[in-house]
Design an enzyme around this catalytic site. Structure first.
Site, PDB file in Angstrom:
ATOM      1  N   ARG A 275      -6.199  11.404  -6.169  1.00  0.00           N
ATOM      2  CA  ARG A 275      -7.481  10.702  -6.082  1.00  0.00           C
ATOM      3  C   ARG A 275      -8.640  11.688  -6.225  1.00  0.00           C
ATOM      4  O   ARG A 275      -9.638  11.407  -6.894  1.00  0.00           O
ATOM      5  CB  ARG A 275      -7.606   9.941  -4.758  1.00  0.00           C
TER       6      ARG A 275
ATOM      7  N   ARG B 193      -3.315   6.547   1.066  1.00  0.00           N
ATOM      8  CA  ARG B 193      -3.867   7.744   1.713  1.00  0.00           C
ATOM      9  C   ARG B 193      -2.959   8.419   2.725  1.00  0.00           C
ATOM     10  O   ARG B 193      -3.249   9.532   3.149  1.00  0.00           O
ATOM     11  CB  ARG B 193      -5.205   7.388   2.372  1.00  0.00           C
TER      12      ARG B 193
ATOM     13  N   TYR C 286     -15.046 -11.812  -0.661  1.00  0.00           N
ATOM     14  CA  TYR C 286     -15.763 -10.548  -0.937  1.00  0.00           C
ATOM     15  C   TYR C 286     -16.948 -10.784  -1.880  1.00  0.00           C
ATOM     16  O   TYR C 286     -18.017 -10.193  -1.722  1.00  0.00           O
ATOM     17  CB  TYR C 286     -14.814  -9.504  -1.534  1.00  0.00           C
TER      18      TYR C 286
ATOM     19  N   ASP D  94      -6.669  -2.707  -7.765  1.00  0.00           N
ATOM     20  CA  ASP D  94      -7.223  -3.350  -6.568  1.00  0.00           C
ATOM     21  C   ASP D  94      -7.577  -4.797  -6.888  1.00  0.00           C
ATOM     22  O   ASP D  94      -7.924  -5.124  -8.028  1.00  0.00           O
ATOM     23  CB  ASP D  94      -8.462  -2.611  -6.057  1.00  0.00           C
TER      24      ASP D  94
ATOM     25  N   ARG E 135       0.814  -1.228   0.000  1.00  0.00           N
ATOM     26  CA  ARG E 135       0.000   0.000   0.000  1.00  0.00           C
ATOM     27  C   ARG E 135       0.847   1.277   0.000  1.00  0.00           C
ATOM     28  O   ARG E 135       0.426   2.288   0.558  1.00  0.00           O
ATOM     29  CB  ARG E 135      -0.960   0.032   1.198  1.00  0.00           C
TER      30      ARG E 135
HETATM   31  O1  CP3 Z   1      -0.169  -1.866  -2.501  1.00  0.00           O
HETATM   32  C1  CP3 Z   1      -0.403  -0.929  -3.284  1.00  0.00           C
HETATM   33  O2  CP3 Z   1      -0.086   0.244  -3.068  1.00  0.00           O
HETATM   34  C2  CP3 Z   1      -1.030  -1.268  -4.632  1.00  0.00           C
HETATM   35  C3  CP3 Z   1      -2.427  -1.112  -4.762  1.00  0.00           C
HETATM   36  C4  CP3 Z   1      -3.351  -1.978  -3.901  1.00  0.00           C
HETATM   37  C5  CP3 Z   1      -4.569  -1.487  -3.357  1.00  0.00           C
HETATM   38  N1  CP3 Z   1      -5.226  -2.537  -2.793  1.00  0.00           N
HETATM   39  C6  CP3 Z   1      -5.041  -0.108  -3.446  1.00  0.00           C
HETATM   40  C7  CP3 Z   1      -6.114   0.341  -2.535  1.00  0.00           C
HETATM   41  C8  CP3 Z   1      -3.272  -3.333  -3.583  1.00  0.00           C
HETATM   42  C9  CP3 Z   1      -2.156  -4.325  -3.856  1.00  0.00           C
HETATM   43  C10 CP3 Z   1      -4.475  -3.672  -2.888  1.00  0.00           C
HETATM   44  C11 CP3 Z   1      -4.773  -5.034  -2.432  1.00  0.00           C
HETATM   45  C12 CP3 Z   1      -6.040  -5.284  -1.729  1.00  0.00           C
HETATM   46  N2  CP3 Z   1      -7.249  -4.687  -1.919  1.00  0.00           N
HETATM   47  C13 CP3 Z   1      -6.205  -6.316  -0.784  1.00  0.00           C
HETATM   48  C14 CP3 Z   1      -5.133  -7.316  -0.370  1.00  0.00           C
HETATM   49  C15 CP3 Z   1      -4.119  -6.760   0.538  1.00  0.00           C
HETATM   50  C16 CP3 Z   1      -4.626  -6.346   1.909  1.00  0.00           C
HETATM   51  O3  CP3 Z   1      -4.557  -5.151   2.192  1.00  0.00           O
HETATM   52  O4  CP3 Z   1      -5.063  -7.240   2.658  1.00  0.00           O
HETATM   53  C17 CP3 Z   1      -7.538  -6.276  -0.344  1.00  0.00           C
HETATM   54  C18 CP3 Z   1      -8.176  -7.190   0.694  1.00  0.00           C
HETATM   55  C19 CP3 Z   1      -8.195  -5.245  -1.084  1.00  0.00           C
HETATM   56  C20 CP3 Z   1      -9.634  -4.876  -1.037  1.00  0.00           C
HETATM   57  C21 CP3 Z   1      -9.810  -3.488  -0.580  1.00  0.00           C
HETATM   58  N3  CP3 Z   1      -9.474  -2.377  -1.313  1.00  0.00           N
HETATM   59  C22 CP3 Z   1     -10.366  -3.067   0.663  1.00  0.00           C
HETATM   60  C23 CP3 Z   1     -10.850  -4.007   1.762  1.00  0.00           C
HETATM   61  C24 CP3 Z   1     -10.344  -1.679   0.646  1.00  0.00           C
HETATM   62  C25 CP3 Z   1     -10.932  -0.768   1.695  1.00  0.00           C
HETATM   63  C26 CP3 Z   1     -10.060  -0.662   2.886  1.00  0.00           C
HETATM   64  C27 CP3 Z   1      -9.049   0.418   2.709  1.00  0.00           C
HETATM   65  O5  CP3 Z   1      -7.868   0.153   2.961  1.00  0.00           O
HETATM   66  O6  CP3 Z   1      -9.460   1.498   2.311  1.00  0.00           O
HETATM   67  C28 CP3 Z   1      -9.733  -1.259  -0.566  1.00  0.00           C
HETATM   68  C29 CP3 Z   1      -9.464   0.124  -1.012  1.00  0.00           C
HETATM   69  C30 CP3 Z   1      -8.077   0.463  -1.453  1.00  0.00           C
HETATM   70  N4  CP3 Z   1      -7.287  -0.308  -2.253  1.00  0.00           N
HETATM   71  C31 CP3 Z   1      -7.393   1.677  -1.188  1.00  0.00           C
HETATM   72  C32 CP3 Z   1      -6.164   1.607  -1.867  1.00  0.00           C
HETATM   73  C33 CP3 Z   1      -5.103   2.661  -1.949  1.00  0.00           C
HETATM   74  C34 CP3 Z   1      -7.937   2.835  -0.398  1.00  0.00           C
HETATM   75  C35 CP3 Z   1      -8.953   3.516  -1.238  1.00  0.00           C
HETATM   76  C36 CP3 Z   1      -8.975   5.009  -1.074  1.00  0.00           C
HETATM   77  O7  CP3 Z   1      -8.095   5.684  -1.614  1.00  0.00           O
HETATM   78  O8  CP3 Z   1      -9.908   5.475  -0.430  1.00  0.00           O
END
Ligand code: CP3
Length: 343
Positions: free
Chosen positions: A38, A29, A152, A75, A25
């Site tokens: 964003r 944010r 999911y 994602d 990540r």
């Molecule tokens: O790692 C990186 O920077 C690359 C991009 C990336 C994102 N999500 C961007 C993201 C990667 C590799 C993921 C993987 C992901 N997404 C997983 C597996 C890894 C983990 O964290 O367990 C999972 C379960 C998801 C599903 C997901 N996406 C959830 C549950 C959420 C909401 C929770 C949260 O952290 O906000 C997201 C949103 C998400 N994916 C964000 C980002 C940067 C935040 C969104 C925002 O900008 O508001």
């Protein structure tokens, strides 16, 4: 020609004085420039499908910190969307999806080869990054593991204990297994296109692997990972693959051998000493600092960075966190960590 990118050297089994480093990540944010981009895109999903801006946020942490790897900005839930599931994000809460509760839901999904029009902007992001990244930086593509993505799709949202997915697995195993198979096949097609578009490594995120126990773990965490990695390596000889079976516990032992992964990513519930003895003996490991230290910082962050570097220093290691960096992390703490690591 000998490989010069540090991340690829570690993945090929080389032990280094200073390990390569990136953060799960890392585009996110906690960075003001991410929040600004964003906002420009409109919302999170629009950002994922805007190739120019997705490439921009992928590059932001590379410019700021000089990490050894960039991870494609996308994602894990884009794949079910490409297969026809509805997906949206509730502000402050997380993902929401249409649910799959039985055979009808499964039948309504598209086939494994019908995802590429939807994913075209993601592949374009990879192509931009392959052009624009510094020559020493490795581009990592990724997908969710079938089990985690299925949790999911079945529940329609994130769940603490993945109960709806476990219920389908035990009550209608035929439907559940067919969904896992479809996701396994579609993931291979999706990751293959990422590699063709310039990704040099792929990572499989199985965030909820730890809730599968015993035989269920072998069948639905290990076997899909094995199948994906075997096919990726058949199509793209020499492609390094990282697997992240989060909270697998004892199931981390032998996971690399059983799946063919070049590197296993460790969450921060396992101690470095245990992991050296039980996992790193088989090859490269990635991890595994507690993401909380990026919030709290101070001498504890410096001490822990040095401790983890030292603990894994006798074998191949990629420094990372045990899970994603959180929105409340202080960007300055990343610099503190990097200085402690690279000193
Ligand atoms: O790692 C990186 O920077 C690359 C991009 C990336 C994102 N999500 C961007 C993201 C990667 C590799 C993921 C993987 C992901 N997404 C997983 C597996 C890894 C983990 O964290 O367990 C999972 C379960 C998801 C599903 C997901 N996406 C959830 C549950 C959420 C909401 C929770 C949260 O952290 O906000 C997201 C949103 C998400 N994916 C964000 C980002 C940067 C935040 C969104 C925002 O900008 O508001």
């Amino acid at each position: 020609m000998a490989e010069t990118k540090k991340l690829l050297r570690a993945l090929s089994g080389e032990t280094m004085d200073v390990p390569p480093v990136w953060l799960m990540r890392q585009a996110g944010r906690y960075l003001p420039e991410y929040r600004a981009t964003r906002a420009e895109a409109g919302d999170f999903l629009s950002l994922c499908y805007n190739s120019e801006l997705a490439a921009e946020v992928t590059l932001q942490p590379i410019r700021r910190y000089g990490f050894d790897a960039a991870i494609l900005f996308a994602d894990i839930l884009l794949l079910p969307q490409a297969l026809g599931a509805e997906l949206w994000f509730e502000t402050g809460e997380g993902p929401r999806m249409s649910t799959i509760t039985g055979p009808e839901g499964l039948k309504a999904l598209k086939g494994k080869d019908d995802i590429h029009d939807h994913m075209a902007p993601v592949y374009e992001t990879c192509r931009i990054l392959a052009r624009e990244l510094p020559k020493e930086t490795t581009l990592i593509g990724f997908a969710g593991a079938p089990w985690t993505v299925a949790t999911y799709m079945i529940a329609g949202r994130g769940t603490k204990d993945q109960a709806p997915a476990h219920a389908l697995r035990t009550e209608d195993e035929a439907t559940f297994a067919a969904l896992i198979d479809l996701l396994t096949d579609a993931t291979i097609e999706y990751l293959s296109k990422q590699v063709e578009a310039g990704c040099e490594v792929v990572k499989i995120f199985d965030s909820w692997a730890g809730s599968l126990k015993g035989e269920a773990f072998d069948k639905y965490a290990m076997e899909p990972a094995r199948r994906i990695i075997a096919e990726m390596k058949a199509r793209h000889p020499g492609l390094p693959c990282i697997a992240f079976p989060r909270e697998a516990g004892d199931k981390y032992i032998g996971f690399a051998k059983a799946t063919g992964a070049d590197c296993v990513a460790l969450d921060n519930s396992v101690s470095a000493e245990w992991a050296v003895e039980n996992v790193q003996k088989d090859g490269c490991v990635q991890g595994n600092m507690d993401p909380k230290l990026m919030v709290t910082g101070g001498q504890a962050l410096i001490d822990e960075t040095r401790r983890i570097k030292e603990a894994f220093s006798k074998g191949p290691h990629i420094f990372n966190l045990g899970h994603g960096i959180t929105p409340d992390a202080d960007p300055e703490n990343v610099t503190v960590m990097l200085e402690a690591l690279r000193a």
